[in-house]
Scaffold this active site. Structure first.
Site, PDB file in Angstrom:
ATOM      1  N   ASP A  63       1.167  15.137  11.064  1.00  0.00           N
ATOM      2  CA  ASP A  63       1.782  15.808   9.900  1.00  0.00           C
ATOM      3  C   ASP A  63       2.702  16.721   9.846  1.00  0.00           C
ATOM      4  O   ASP A  63       2.652  17.804   9.242  1.00  0.00           O
ATOM      5  CB  ASP A  63       0.736  16.001   8.824  1.00  0.00           C
ATOM      6  CG  ASP A  63      -0.342  14.897   8.778  1.00  0.00           C
ATOM      7  OD1 ASP A  63      -0.023  13.616   8.938  1.00  0.00           O
ATOM      8  OD2 ASP A  63      -1.339  14.930   8.087  1.00  0.00           O
ATOM      9  N   TRP A 104       0.798  -1.079   0.107  1.00  0.00           N
ATOM     10  CA  TRP A 104      -0.065  -0.077   0.025  1.00  0.00           C
ATOM     11  C   TRP A 104       0.847   1.033  -0.010  1.00  0.00           C
ATOM     12  O   TRP A 104       1.908   1.237   0.575  1.00  0.00           O
ATOM     13  CB  TRP A 104      -0.816   0.112   1.214  1.00  0.00           C
ATOM     14  CG  TRP A 104      -1.352   1.327   1.484  1.00  0.00           C
ATOM     15  CD1 TRP A 104      -1.007   2.341   2.455  1.00  0.00           C
ATOM     16  CD2 TRP A 104      -2.942   1.703   1.232  1.00  0.00           C
ATOM     17  NE1 TRP A 104      -1.719   3.201   2.582  1.00  0.00           N
ATOM     18  CE2 TRP A 104      -2.939   2.929   1.886  1.00  0.00           C
ATOM     19  CE3 TRP A 104      -3.889   1.216   0.565  1.00  0.00           C
ATOM     20  CZ2 TRP A 104      -4.018   3.782   1.935  1.00  0.00           C
ATOM     21  CZ3 TRP A 104      -5.032   1.815   0.672  1.00  0.00           C
ATOM     22  CH2 TRP A 104      -5.136   3.087   1.009  1.00  0.00           C
ATOM     23  N   MET A 105       0.249   2.273  -0.515  1.00  0.00           N
ATOM     24  CA  MET A 105       1.250   3.465  -0.460  1.00  0.00           C
ATOM     25  C   MET A 105       0.026   4.867  -0.255  1.00  0.00           C
ATOM     26  O   MET A 105      -1.164   4.415  -1.092  1.00  0.00           O
ATOM     27  CB  MET A 105       1.955   3.970  -1.637  1.00  0.00           C
ATOM     28  CG  MET A 105       1.645   5.086  -2.640  1.00  0.00           C
ATOM     29  SD  MET A 105       2.940   5.544  -3.685  1.00  0.00           S
ATOM     30  CE  MET A 105       2.958   7.402  -3.131  1.00  0.00           C
ATOM     31  N   ASN A 106       0.167   5.391   0.645  1.00  0.00           N
ATOM     32  CA  ASN A 106      -0.421   6.853   0.483  1.00  0.00           C
ATOM     33  C   ASN A 106       0.344   8.174   0.448  1.00  0.00           C
ATOM     34  O   ASN A 106       1.134   8.084  -0.483  1.00  0.00           O
ATOM     35  CB  ASN A 106      -1.889   7.068   1.301  1.00  0.00           C
ATOM     36  CG  ASN A 106      -1.464   6.783   2.947  1.00  0.00           C
ATOM     37  OD1 ASN A 106      -0.860   5.716   3.299  1.00  0.00           O
ATOM     38  ND2 ASN A 106      -1.691   7.952   3.685  1.00  0.00           N
ATOM     39  N   ASP A 107       0.258   9.006   1.278  1.00  0.00           N
ATOM     40  CA  ASP A 107       1.014  10.417   0.915  1.00  0.00           C
ATOM     41  C   ASP A 107       2.410  10.342   0.857  1.00  0.00           C
ATOM     42  O   ASP A 107       3.128   9.246   1.629  1.00  0.00           O
ATOM     43  CB  ASP A 107       0.775  11.351   2.311  1.00  0.00           C
ATOM     44  CG  ASP A 107      -0.281  11.278   3.078  1.00  0.00           C
ATOM     45  OD1 ASP A 107      -1.586  10.597   2.461  1.00  0.00           O
ATOM     46  OD2 ASP A 107      -0.532  11.492   4.171  1.00  0.00           O
ATOM     47  N   TRP A 129      -9.406   9.473  -0.267  1.00  0.00           N
ATOM     48  CA  TRP A 129      -9.781   8.521   0.991  1.00  0.00           C
ATOM     49  C   TRP A 129     -11.183   7.828   0.781  1.00  0.00           C
ATOM     50  O   TRP A 129     -11.608   6.947   1.365  1.00  0.00           O
ATOM     51  CB  TRP A 129      -9.656   9.241   2.156  1.00  0.00           C
ATOM     52  CG  TRP A 129      -8.219   9.296   2.793  1.00  0.00           C
ATOM     53  CD1 TRP A 129      -7.597  10.430   2.933  1.00  0.00           C
ATOM     54  CD2 TRP A 129      -7.582   8.086   3.287  1.00  0.00           C
ATOM     55  NE1 TRP A 129      -6.386  10.424   3.566  1.00  0.00           N
ATOM     56  CE2 TRP A 129      -6.306   8.765   3.535  1.00  0.00           C
ATOM     57  CE3 TRP A 129      -7.665   6.508   3.359  1.00  0.00           C
ATOM     58  CZ2 TRP A 129      -5.387   7.950   3.980  1.00  0.00           C
ATOM     59  CZ3 TRP A 129      -6.546   5.999   3.501  1.00  0.00           C
ATOM     60  CH2 TRP A 129      -5.526   6.634   4.085  1.00  0.00           C
ATOM     61  N   GLN A 171       3.950   7.147   2.768  1.00  0.00           N
ATOM     62  CA  GLN A 171       3.181   6.261   3.711  1.00  0.00           C
ATOM     63  C   GLN A 171       3.162   4.868   3.113  1.00  0.00           C
ATOM     64  O   GLN A 171       2.410   4.807   1.792  1.00  0.00           O
ATOM     65  CB  GLN A 171       1.855   6.913   4.047  1.00  0.00           C
ATOM     66  CG  GLN A 171       1.702   8.096   4.809  1.00  0.00           C
ATOM     67  CD  GLN A 171       2.229   7.977   6.068  1.00  0.00           C
ATOM     68  OE1 GLN A 171       1.222   7.375   7.168  1.00  0.00           O
ATOM     69  NE2 GLN A 171       3.291   7.999   6.492  1.00  0.00           N
ATOM     70  N   SER A 223       2.495  10.567   8.355  1.00  0.00           N
ATOM     71  CA  SER A 223       3.130  11.434   7.564  1.00  0.00           C
ATOM     72  C   SER A 223       4.258  12.511   8.301  1.00  0.00           C
ATOM     73  O   SER A 223       3.811  12.753   9.233  1.00  0.00           O
ATOM     74  CB  SER A 223       1.992  12.395   6.652  1.00  0.00           C
ATOM     75  OG  SER A 223       1.790  10.991   5.605  1.00  0.00           O
ATOM     76  N   GLU A 234      -5.325  18.136   6.867  1.00  0.00           N
ATOM     77  CA  GLU A 234      -4.127  17.138   6.891  1.00  0.00           C
ATOM     78  C   GLU A 234      -2.875  17.737   6.181  1.00  0.00           C
ATOM     79  O   GLU A 234      -3.054  18.638   5.232  1.00  0.00           O
ATOM     80  CB  GLU A 234      -4.637  15.822   6.398  1.00  0.00           C
ATOM     81  CG  GLU A 234      -5.744  15.265   7.090  1.00  0.00           C
ATOM     82  CD  GLU A 234      -6.058  14.111   6.890  1.00  0.00           C
ATOM     83  OE1 GLU A 234      -6.253  13.037   7.753  1.00  0.00           O
ATOM     84  OE2 GLU A 234      -5.949  13.646   5.762  1.00  0.00           O
TER      85      GLU A 234
END
Ligand code: FRU
Length: 452
Positions: A137, A17-20, A273, A36, A77, A189
């Protein structure tokens, strides 16, 4: 490594998985992108910081995971800086209280000079939680005028500013947010603060992502133009003005590279999201947007951020042999044509429509059909901006498998959307819907047209 919806010129993790994007920094001739990451599943599990490097912002090479969850929590983050004492990563340690509430503190990790080893500080956290459920963050920047480090942290619906001289003791300065910009149900965020010039005058731009109630629904990114005196951010626009960095649904949590002297360059997470956890990929889930250089420009609607994909990335798109997959940088002069639609992937639905009114107002409509099994994915957003009728309207599309980034009006309007079409490499079709001059449309684009 290849799968149907893995883009070719956007960064994706090999697996997991990846997010920010996190900890972005240009250092030792390399662009470092941390992100992330859950390396063990394609879900938002215990967050690690993944790591990738690039020489040219085009080719990314994934490196071993940089930060692992520890006794203080998982690694949410944050950002990176090159200080005289070396490169530091600031991140949020996220844990749950016995009652199941989020608990977040700010931590630091020290990197060696090649950014191949990372050591979390034994005295973490560096910034304790002042009693807030959302407190995360950290974005750290250097403030030249007051010769201090400034840390931005989200407090939920506002951004807190802290200052430090030694990167260890952080003093609370002020908060910005109440009544400004978009709030809705969303949580603010991933703040960022950039010093930018327009005609020799310095401005500070505060970028804030919001988890819900962005223009297309779900999460999105707004920005504020103003001043920052080392203590306090002030907005030059009326509090109720909302400026969106992107009008699509898939441009979230952008962050700039720490790169003093370079043009501010950001990358975002190309997802939302509201459905990020369900997108139909297999080995990986989540992609970074293309990098974008930001500048300030005077658009007919006022001072705005203009975004431009860096030259090396543009060239990479232009050099792709497979023109059905990549369409780069066409400059559509829609003079005379009042209405232009763009259909992607050989589908008949118009995904984008630009309509020029008689009064210099352009209406941009973006429509994305629902995808099988993906709820809350369907998207429609109508946005209006001013562009003189006498001036050709520039449009650029970067299509990379299902990931589409569009820029127009000198880069002041951008729109990023994910698609999961049956054939992600199908053709892009432009149609002019009004009588008038047909202008050059690059040959690799198939074009349909009808009058009236
Ligand atoms: C934004 C965000 C951050 C948080 C991280 C967790 O997408 O919710 O606020 O630090 O993702 O992965």
């Amino acid at each position: 490594m290849t799968e149907t919806y893995r883009p070719k010129l956007h960064f994706t993790p090999a697996k997991g998985w990846m997010n920010d994007p996190n900890g972005m920094i240009r250092h030792g001739g390399l662009w470092h992108l941390f992100f992330q990451h859950d390396p063990n599943s394609i879900h938002h599990g215990p967050m690690h910081w993944g790591h990738a490097v690039s020489r040219d912002l085009v080719h990314w090479q994934e490196r071993p995971v940089a930060l692992y969850p520890d006794a203080l929590g998982t690694c949410f983050s944050g950002s990176a800086i090159a200080a005289p004492q070396g490169v530091k990563l600031f991140y949020t340690a996220h844990s749950l209280t016995p009652e199941g509430r989020d608990f977040q503190v700010q931590c630091v990790a020290h990197a060696n000079d090649t950014l191949t080893q990372f050591q979390t500080d034994t005295r973490n956290p560096v910034l304790e939680n002042p009693g807030r459920e959302v407190f995360r963050d950290p974005k750290v920047i250097w403030h030249q005028d007051t010769a201090r480090w400034i840390m931005l942290v989200t407090e939920g619906q506002s951004i807190a500013f802290y200052a430090s001289e030694d990167l260890r003791r952080w003093e609370y300065l002020s908060s910005f947010g109440a009544c400004h910009g978009q709030h809705g149900k969303g949580v603010w965020e991933c703040p960022d603060l950039l010093e930018m010039r327009y005609q020799g005058k310095a401005f500070w731009v505060l970028i804030v992502s919001i988890s819900e109630d962005a223009p297309g629904g779900g999460s999105g990114t707004q920005y504020f133009i103003g001043a920052f005196d080392g203590t306090r951010f002030t907005n030059v626009n009326p509090a109720e003005a909302v400026l969106w960095l992107d009008m699509g649904r898939d441009f979230y949590a952008p962050q700039s590279f720490f790169d003093p002297g370079g043009p501010p360059t950001v990358m975002a997470w190309a997802s939302n999201w509201s459905y990020a956890r369900q997108t139909p990929t297999k080995a990986f889930r989540g992609a970074a947007s293309l990098p974008r250089e930001l500048s300030l420009t005077r658009s007919p609607d006022g001072l705005r951020i203009a975004q431009r994909v860096p030259e090396a990335v543009r060239n990479a798109f232009a050099n792709q042999r497979d023109r059905a997959t990549f369409h780069h940088g066409f400059h559509l002069e829609a003079e005379g044509a009042r209405d232009v639609t763009v259909s992607l992937f050989g589908e008949t639905v118009p995904h984008l429509r630009l309509t020029r009114g008689t009064d210099d107002v352009v209406t941009l409509t973006s429509r994305r059909p629902d995808h099988d099994g993906l709820t809350g994915f369907g998207h429609e957003v109508i946005t209006r901006f001013t562009w003189p009728l006498s001036r050709p309207l520039d449009i650029e599309l970067f299509v990379d498998r299902g990931l589409v980034e569009m820029f127009c009006a000198g880069g002041t309007v951008s729109l990023t959307n994910l698609h999961f079409p049956a054939v992600p490499e199908g053709p892009v079709t432009l149609t002019h819907h009004a009588s008038g001059t047909r202008r050059a449309v690059p040959r690799h684009l198939s074009e349909g047209g009808h009058n009236g």
